[in-house]
Structures are given as structure tokens and as C-alpha cells.
Scaffold this motif. Sequence first.
Motif, short mmCIF file in Angstrom:
data_model
loop_
_atom_site.label_atom_id
_atom_site.label_comp_id
_atom_site.label_asym_id
_atom_site.label_seq_id
_atom_site.Cartn_x
_atom_site.Cartn_y
_atom_site.Cartn_z
N GLN A 40 97.46 29.87 -13.53
CA GLN A 40 97.64 30.40 -14.88
C GLN A 40 96.60 29.84 -15.84
OE1 GLN A 40 99.49 32.52 -16.53
NE2 GLN A 40 99.58 31.79 -18.63
N SER A 41 96.33 28.55 -15.73
CA SER A 41 95.55 27.87 -16.77
C SER A 41 94.05 27.80 -16.48
CB SER A 41 96.08 26.44 -16.96
OG SER A 41 96.04 25.71 -15.74
N CYS A 173 98.03 47.35 -17.24
CA CYS A 173 97.77 47.99 -15.94
C CYS A 173 96.89 47.10 -15.06
CB CYS A 173 97.11 49.34 -16.14
SG CYS A 173 98.20 50.60 -16.84
N MET A 174 95.87 46.50 -15.64
CA MET A 174 94.99 45.63 -14.86
C MET A 174 95.71 44.37 -14.42
SD MET A 174 92.27 47.32 -14.54
CE MET A 174 91.68 48.86 -15.27
N ALA A 175 96.58 43.82 -15.27
CA ALA A 175 97.31 42.61 -14.92
C ALA A 175 98.24 42.82 -13.74
CB ALA A 175 98.12 42.11 -16.13
N ILE A 176 98.66 44.06 -13.53
CA ILE A 176 99.56 44.38 -12.42
C ILE A 176 98.79 44.87 -11.19
CG2 ILE A 176 101.43 45.90 -11.65
CD1 ILE A 176 102.46 45.87 -14.53
N VAL A 287 99.43 36.35 -12.41
CA VAL A 287 99.70 35.34 -11.39
C VAL A 287 100.99 35.66 -10.65
CG1 VAL A 287 100.21 32.90 -11.00
CG2 VAL A 287 98.43 33.56 -12.62
N SER A 288 102.02 36.09 -11.37
CA SER A 288 103.30 36.40 -10.75
C SER A 288 103.18 37.55 -9.75
CB SER A 288 104.34 36.76 -11.83
OG SER A 288 104.56 35.67 -12.69
N VAL A 289 102.48 38.60 -10.15
CA VAL A 289 102.30 39.74 -9.24
C VAL A 289 101.53 39.31 -8.00
CG1 VAL A 289 101.19 42.00 -8.97
CG2 VAL A 289 102.44 41.47 -11.07
#
Length: 377
Positions: A40-41, A173-176, A287-289
Motif C-alpha cells: 500500500q505504502s 476501474c483501473m484500481a480493480i 492492493v486488496s484486489v
Amino acid sequence: MFFGGVLFCVGAAINAAAMGVWMLILGRILLGFGIGFSNQSVPLYLSEMAPSKYRGRLNIMFQLSITIGILFANLVNYFFAKIDGGWGWRLSLGGAMVPALIITIGSLILPDTPNSMIERGQRDEAENQLRRIRGVDDVREEFSDLILASDESKKIENPLRNLRQRKYRPQLCMAILIPFFQQFTGINVIMFYAPVLFNTIGFGSDASLISAVITGTVNIVVAVCIGAKFGLDGNAGNLPAWYAIAVVSFICTYVAAFAWSWGPLGWLVPSEIFPLEIRSAAQSINVSVNMIFTFVVAQVFLTMLCHLKFGLFFFFAFFVCVMSAFVYFFLPETKGIPIEEMSRVWKQHWYWKRFVTDADYPNDGYEMTTPTIVTNV
């Protein structure tokens, strides 16, 4: 980064001293949280600190460091496995404390980003920091952008809810989709097959090591070659030497292609396209996806292999084609664009411009640019 390093260090210590399965599980959980904090960081830190013209190459170093770490870990595991008494696994698991301590101590030494200093109200220090990391005296325009970005972010009470706004549709959309596609390249499938293939060539009991070294060093799909043999009767058997060498060549090509594209860019692009007001929330989704579909692919791989056999590789080949088309048509070029002015790429894009309008980001397509000059008081 600090919390990620601490959790990783504690998890590695628990695993090294494990007296039961429950301690191994607890240690792995803490390691998972540590990886989550770091993923994440670190990309966000690099994107905020790097000048726009160097942002890409510095973020690619993130992926390079990961691959070097994987290679080094496999080499260490190999030699620790040869220790008499069968306790070398404790050293392997406990050895994870070394990089954990590096990132923990490093997080205390590394300077804060100008963005984070502005968020804490340290504007004079932030401007001086920006001059130092940019290497120039005149940073007024970029500093003004950062000030405006910080002011905008303070208006957001719930960043996750704010992500659902229409103007953030491209970033969401890009984050997923980017981490989803990264996992469906099938990179983990190669990790399953490589030991068998290298063993067939004749590396014997060292097959796992050799496969890890080669895939880690080289770091679209080997579908036809592997499927033609493995998919007929489900039994690997003995591959002809020429056939196995050809498959190894395809593996190296595949891993090299991944390391050149979806490996580093899967982390680089999401870290640089998010406006400050949604940056942390959007990166957490990214990060989660990524972690979720890493788990999904690992869990369903063997079942799919049993049912689809060589068709499994055509499954991943299909996704490679889909993701290639997606990137070509829907992902705009971000090279050389300051991170706080990234909205202009969406406003000028043939598809995303219907979601991002001039009313959302005025000033001729620049999200945070303004003629206002901010000086020290």
C-alpha cells in the motif's frame, strides 16, 4: 512502511519459533498484514517523491527488488535445507526478519513526502523538502499544485464513498481491473509447472532450485507446448530433451514478458493515477484486489487443471488477449505527466472523457494547476 516492517518482523519471529501449526498460521497472518501495508505504502511513496520524468523507472525498481528478493530467498532456502537435523526451515522462516528490519529501520530514516508534510500543516518544511528532492530552487508551481491537492483532500470525509463519484470512474476501474488482469496472466501457473519441467531436463533433485533461479533471473503463454503433453493423459511422463528445452525457452520468454510489463506496471500505473483526495483509498482497493485474486488463482488452479487439462492454458491465453486489448484502448499514456496533473489524460481520452469533464477539473485540463504563487510567510 514502518507498521508493515514491524508486523513482518513479528510474523517471521513467530514462524521461526513455531511449536505448532497454530503459530505458523498466526505468523503467516501477520506476514500477510505486513505485505499489505508495504504494498500500500511503498508504490505511493515512490510516486510522490519521484520527479515525473523518473517516476516510472523508480517504481519499476519496486518490482525489481521483489524479484531479487524472491531469487535470494530461494537460494537461501536451498542451502538451509541441507542443514543436518532438519531445523534449517526455522532459519528460512526467521530469515524474513532481515528484510523486515531493513524496511522498518529504513522507514525511520527516509524523509517524509512533501504531500504528507503539507497534510500535517508543515508547509515551509514541505517546500524546502520539495526543493531538495527536485534539485531546483523554483518549485512554486508544483508546490502550489500540492497545496491545492491537499486542500481538496481535506474536503473529503469518506474517501471510499467518494470513489463512487462519476469523475473518479476511470481511476476506480483501473484500481480493480489492473490487479485483476495481473493475476490472470497466469504467472503463478508457471511456478507450479517449472519444477516438473526442469526435472525432466535432468536437473534431478535440484529442479525446484533451478526453476526458481531461472524464473527469478529472467522474470504469450506456454499453453500449447505444455498442454500438448500434460493434457493428453494427465501424466507428465518423460519429455524428450529437445521438447523440454523448448518449453524452458518459452517459460523464459513468458517470465521476461511479465517482468517487462504486467509485473512492474501493475504496481506503477495505479500508484500514479490517483488524485490525492482518493489516493490512499484507491490504492487500498488496488492492493486488496491483487491479494484476493492471488488467493483465488492459487486455490482453483489444481481443480481447473484436473478438469480443463491443457485447456487451462488457453483460459489464461484468453485473458492475456483481453487485457492487452483493454490496455491498448482504455489505458492512456501517463509518462512524464506530474502526478497532481494526471486528470488531463482522462479528459483527453476518447472514452473516459465522458466521465471527466471540464467542470470537474477546470484550468485547461490540469487538475491542480493554478497561477497562484505560494510563498513562505
